[in-house]
Design an enzyme around this catalytic site. Sequence first.
Site: not given
Length: 260
Positions: A138-142
Amino acid sequence: MTTVENEATSARPTPDIVRPYGDTTGDGMVQVSFTLPVPHDKRAEGAALQLAAKMGLDPALLVHAKAMGPDFTFFVVYGRVNHLVDLRQVEVVEREFPLLSPKEVNRAIKSALRRKLVVVGACIGTDAHTVGIDAILNIKGFAGEKGLEYYNEIKVVNLGAQVLVPELVARARAEKADAVMVSQVVTQKDAHIHNTTTMSAAFREAYPAGKVPLLVVGGPRFEEGTAQRLGVDRIFGRGTTPGEVASYLVHALVDSKEKR
Ligand code: B12
């Protein structure tokens, strides 16, 4: 005693031989927790200490015991082990590729493939733990890094949870996937192993030899160095970041293609 330097974090040299540390350096104290299938009473506590002794904890102190329903007890035991750890015998699996920035990843894909790199991802079997694969895709990532959806040159198809292997294979074919990313978090009865080997076998059956997409699995409890045995190209474990995965994709799909 010879010593090793830990350049990354430590100002002082670490000895080659170490023991666990509880109250004082090298006292060998460790803490372990486990559950026994016995109701909580004095006999259960004695059983926990017996196990601790058999595990080599001497002396062993029972520091916590709590009933987990009527038939089980959870324990925490604190005790001394006499084992020595030889740091010279520790084998570390080093990352086999350089870490790239998103710009470098996009540039490498664009110039080598001249099209987007297609990634199809899913949690397979009955596994509904999507947080890990979403962290990567997902674009929001980690961990402060954007996920693969952020990369202009990567097309991400995230199928979500509880995807059946035939569905995954069909979608990978329809999308002409370059890489298939599978997450397995539940490890009860080795579900992660069975699901991964079933998945890799299904891909080998569905694709002509040499045309199977890159197979990547991830999850917190895969053993390092078992990719080949599971029939996949790469395993990613705890704490993986999207940037590492994007860099690996370039290493495996772009750099290796250029070398051929
Ligand atoms: C959140 C959670 C849930 C949520 C999941 C929500 C969701 N949408 O994901 C809910 C409540 C639904 C849930 C349900 C269950 N859960 Co649960 N859950 C957890 C929990 C607390 C956190 C997992 C998590 O999100 N971690 C954070 C992510 C970021 O970490 P990660 O998954 O490891 O992913 C990282 C890496 O491993 C890697 N990675 C992971 N996948 C992939 C894939 C690729 C391709 C790559 C490159 C990298 C990669 O990159 C990620 C980022 O670094 C864990 C315990 C724990 N603290 O870990 C239990 C845990 C996983 N759950 C567990 C269990 C037992 C269950 C249930 C069976 C409980 C029940 N009796 O109903 C159900 C099963 C549901 C099912 N059908 O799967 C057990 C599993 C035990 C085992 N040995 O298998 C755990 C370990 C808890 C425990 N100690 O008992 N759970």
